[in-house]
Write an enzyme that holds these catalytic residues in place. Structure first.
Site, PDB file in Angstrom:
ATOM      1  N   SER A  51      -9.786 -40.895  -2.057  1.00 53.39           N
ATOM      2  CA  SER A  51     -10.717 -42.000  -2.293  1.00 53.39           C
ATOM      3  C   SER A  51     -12.142 -41.550  -2.023  1.00 53.39           C
ATOM      4  CB  SER A  51     -10.368 -43.168  -1.364  1.00 53.39           C
ATOM      5  OG  SER A  51     -11.381 -44.149  -1.352  1.00 53.39           O
ATOM      6  N   TYR A  56      -8.007 -46.712   6.744  1.00 48.74           N
ATOM      7  CA  TYR A  56      -7.875 -46.264   5.354  1.00 48.74           C
ATOM      8  C   TYR A  56      -8.697 -44.994   5.133  1.00 48.74           C
ATOM      9  CZ  TYR A  56      -7.907 -46.567   0.226  1.00 48.74           C
ATOM     10  OH  TYR A  56      -7.754 -46.310  -1.123  1.00 48.74           O
ATOM     11  N   LYS A  80      -7.260 -41.252   3.947  1.00 48.37           N
ATOM     12  CA  LYS A  80      -7.666 -40.646   2.688  1.00 48.37           C
ATOM     13  C   LYS A  80      -8.367 -39.307   2.889  1.00 48.37           C
ATOM     14  CE  LYS A  80      -5.970 -43.652  -0.132  1.00 48.37           C
ATOM     15  NZ  LYS A  80      -4.937 -43.298  -1.124  1.00 48.37           N
TER      16      LYS A  80
END
Length: 283
Positions: free
Chosen positions: A154, A167, A171
């Site tokens: 990401s 998150y 990533k």
């Protein structure tokens, strides 16, 4: 259920099939980026196994492209093993895996982060990638397949402040894992790369925008427009699932045969530069 994708030059039957007779697994392939990639892979001649927990959507898509579907929770290693085995039982080999499955996880302050929620997120976003690389690589090595392994990271891994702490951590770890496994697997001719989308209006991102902006009626098209105006150097151009699918197709194909350990960022230049002072280029 109908599957509608934006017009694309590679969906033209007269175009060359860049993945002809290759066998691919796509985790998280039932919707969003995974579904767009499954459709594009199929258009280019690949035999696609869709691995997801969204059974109705996954079965419908698999049937529409002549592929296979398997219920697969990537946090469970045996589920990923079963997906790889399905590909082998079906076509006798595995050429490509797109480790795409992921979840959003908890937000909020680091001071309030619940570790059990972090563990759940990492079991999918990171352990799921490990499972995919591990078992795809084993199969490729045994079959002497010079395969392509692609992992979803990401833009949050490139630039701080774009997603939650949990998150973001998951990533960024994926990029490091791809680089280290590329070092090991290159001797077998296996390439490992990442894609890092930004601002693509998947269900996950749209839900985040709804919460952030306090607008439950926010549509994917509105999110795409916001990103195009505020989150892209290409003014007015937001990202789409098809943009990401095209990037994954490139990394899956032999056209990227000399690329490994790379993170292909699909962000309209957002994480590369800022345009707040673009007036200095006038005149």
């Amino acid at each position: 259920m109908e599957w509608n994708f934006s017009p694309n030059v590679h969906q033209n039957p007269s175009c060359s099939q860049r993945l002809k007779d290759k066998v691919a697994i796509i985790t998280g392939g039932a919707r969003g980026i995974g579904a767009a990639t499954a459709k594009l892979f199929s258009d280019h001649g690949a035999h696609v196994v869709i691995a997801d927990i969204l059974d109705q959507q996954g079965i419908g898509l698999a049937n529409s492209i002549g592929g296979k579907y398997i219920h697969c929770d990537v946090s469970k290693e045996h589920d990923v093993v079963s997906a790889v085995q399905l590909a082998l039982n079906w076509k006798g080999k595995l050429d490509i895996i797109f480790n795409n499955a992921g979840i959003g996880g908890p937000g909020g302050s680091i001071t309030n982060l619940k570790m059990e929620q972090l563990t759940t997120l990492l079991s999918v976003n990171l352990n799921g990638i490990v499972h995919g690389i591990k078992h795809a690589a084993r199969t490729m090595i045994e079959g002497k397949i010079r395969g392509s392994i692609i992992c979803s990271s990401s833009s949050a891994a490139i630039l701080g402040g774009l997603a939650s702490h949990a998150y973001t951590m998951s990533k960024e770890a994926i990029i490091g894992l791809a680089k280290s496994t590329a070092c090991e697997l290159g001797v077998h001719g296996i390439r490992v790369n990442c894609v890092s989308p930004h601002g693509v209006p998947t269900e996950l991102l749209v839900d985040a925008y709804k919460k952030c902006l306090g607008r439950e009626d926010l549509s994917p098209e509105e999110v795409k427009k916001i990103v195009g105006e505020r989150g892209s150097l290409i003014k007015g151009r937001g990202g789409s699932v098809e943009d990401v699918a095209e990037a994954v197709l490139y990394l899956a194909s032999d056209e990227s045969g000399f690329i490994t350990g790379h993170n292909l960022v699909i962000d309209g230049g957002y994480t590369s530069a800022i345009s707040h002072m673009s007036a200095i280029y006038q005149g």
